[in-house]
Write a protein that holds these residues in place. Structure first.
Motif, PDB file in Angstrom:
ATOM      1  N   LEU A  69     -17.168  -3.197 -29.825  1.00 61.56           N
ATOM      2  CA  LEU A  69     -15.864  -2.728 -30.342  1.00 61.56           C
ATOM      3  C   LEU A  69     -15.008  -4.326 -30.557  1.00 61.56           C
ATOM      4  N   GLY A  70     -15.244  -5.129 -29.744  1.00 57.30           N
ATOM      5  CA  GLY A  70     -14.503  -6.488 -29.767  1.00 57.30           C
ATOM      6  C   GLY A  70     -15.109  -7.320 -30.868  1.00 57.30           C
ATOM      7  N   LYS A  71     -16.371  -7.089 -31.092  1.00 59.38           N
ATOM      8  CA  LYS A  71     -17.027  -7.782 -32.071  1.00 59.38           C
ATOM      9  C   LYS A  71     -16.662  -7.385 -33.332  1.00 59.38           C
ATOM     10  N   LYS A  72     -16.454  -6.111 -33.543  1.00 61.55           N
ATOM     11  CA  LYS A  72     -16.051  -5.490 -34.629  1.00 61.55           C
ATOM     12  C   LYS A  72     -14.640  -5.749 -35.253  1.00 61.55           C
ATOM     13  N   LEU A  73     -13.754  -5.730 -33.994  1.00 67.26           N
ATOM     14  CA  LEU A  73     -12.504  -6.159 -34.349  1.00 67.26           C
ATOM     15  C   LEU A  73     -12.309  -7.667 -34.654  1.00 67.26           C
ATOM     16  N   ALA A  74     -13.181  -8.435 -34.181  1.00 73.85           N
ATOM     17  CA  ALA A  74     -13.186  -9.841 -34.431  1.00 73.85           C
ATOM     18  C   ALA A  74     -13.436 -10.149 -36.018  1.00 73.85           C
ATOM     19  N   LEU A  75     -14.414  -9.414 -36.474  1.00 72.28           N
ATOM     20  CA  LEU A  75     -14.648  -9.786 -37.780  1.00 72.28           C
ATOM     21  C   LEU A  75     -13.572  -9.297 -38.637  1.00 72.28           C
ATOM     22  N   GLU A  76     -12.528  -8.186 -38.283  1.00 72.30           N
ATOM     23  CA  GLU A  76     -11.564  -7.854 -39.048  1.00 72.30           C
ATOM     24  C   GLU A  76     -10.246  -9.045 -38.900  1.00 72.30           C
ATOM     25  N   ILE A  77     -10.114  -9.310 -37.652  1.00 69.93           N
ATOM     26  CA  ILE A  77      -9.146 -10.414 -37.460  1.00 69.93           C
ATOM     27  C   ILE A  77      -9.361 -11.889 -37.885  1.00 69.93           C
ATOM     28  N   ALA A  78     -10.824 -12.117 -37.930  1.00 72.95           N
ATOM     29  CA  ALA A  78     -11.032 -13.566 -38.424  1.00 72.95           C
ATOM     30  C   ALA A  78     -10.251 -14.143 -39.456  1.00 72.95           C
ATOM     31  N   PRO A  79     -10.379 -13.108 -40.716  1.00 73.02           N
ATOM     32  CA  PRO A  79      -9.649 -13.923 -41.851  1.00 73.02           C
ATOM     33  C   PRO A  79      -8.218 -13.829 -41.643  1.00 73.02           C
ATOM     34  N   ALA A  80      -7.555 -12.880 -40.868  1.00 74.98           N
ATOM     35  CA  ALA A  80      -6.182 -13.200 -40.715  1.00 74.98           C
ATOM     36  C   ALA A  80      -5.736 -14.580 -39.904  1.00 74.98           C
ATOM     37  N   VAL A  81      -6.805 -14.948 -38.940  1.00 74.96           N
ATOM     38  CA  VAL A  81      -6.694 -16.154 -38.449  1.00 74.96           C
ATOM     39  C   VAL A  81      -6.626 -17.329 -39.299  1.00 74.96           C
ATOM     40  N   ARG A  82      -7.552 -17.233 -40.157  1.00 70.31           N
ATOM     41  CA  ARG A  82      -7.814 -18.334 -41.229  1.00 70.31           C
ATOM     42  C   ARG A  82      -6.765 -18.561 -42.121  1.00 70.31           C
ATOM     43  N   GLY A  83      -5.940 -17.450 -42.251  1.00 67.16           N
ATOM     44  CA  GLY A  83      -4.744 -17.399 -43.418  1.00 67.16           C
ATOM     45  C   GLY A  83      -4.762 -16.322 -44.314  1.00 67.16           C
TER      46      GLY A  83
END
Length: 141
Positions: free
Chosen positions: A103-117
């Protein structure tokens, strides 16, 4: 650690020894606590005596090593993993449940673009995650 990687002094005060003293004090506080009588003897107002009483007799583990080396870090990780495994056996749970990791890996894929801007990805995050991203960005810039 008995020997810090970078010794620090504040004037004549060895800051590492000050931090170590606080570490040892917490161990003593957990072990022995403070009775209501001791709190009252310090002149504490009766209304707040209960908030200042510490029962003591609380188990704790204090780990000291000569220095923070790669070998010591490895030993600490091994100890933590052993404790985690043993607790799981005692409590009848799978301490290394991979579904939570997945679940953490799946959420990380969704959060990564937000972190990048990516603003759309940012807007799709919950308020707590947005706050953490904001804090991260503030620390990075």
């Amino acid at each position: 650690m008995a020997n810090p990687a970078h010794p620090v002094k504040d004037g004549e005060v060895d800051v590492h020894e000050l931090l170590l003293s606080n570490f040892l004090a917490q161990t003593a506080a957990l072990a022995f606590g403070k009775t209501a009588e001791e709190v009252r003897a310090e002149g504490t107002p009766e209304a707040i005596v209960p908030a200042r009483v510490f029962t003591g007799n609380r188990p704790t583990t204090s780990i000291l090593a000569p220095a923070l080396t790669p070998a010591v870090v490895g030993q600490l990780i091994a100890l933590y993993e052993h404790i985690t495994f043993t607790e799981g056996i005692v409590w009848g749970i799978d301490s290394f449940d991979q579904w939570g990791v997945e679940l953490g890996k799946k959420l990380a894929l969704e959060i990564a673009p937000a972190v990048r801007g990516d603003e759309a990805a940012y807007a799709a995050q919950d308020a707590s995650t947005r706050q953490l991203i904001d804090r991260y960005r503030g620390l990075r810039n």
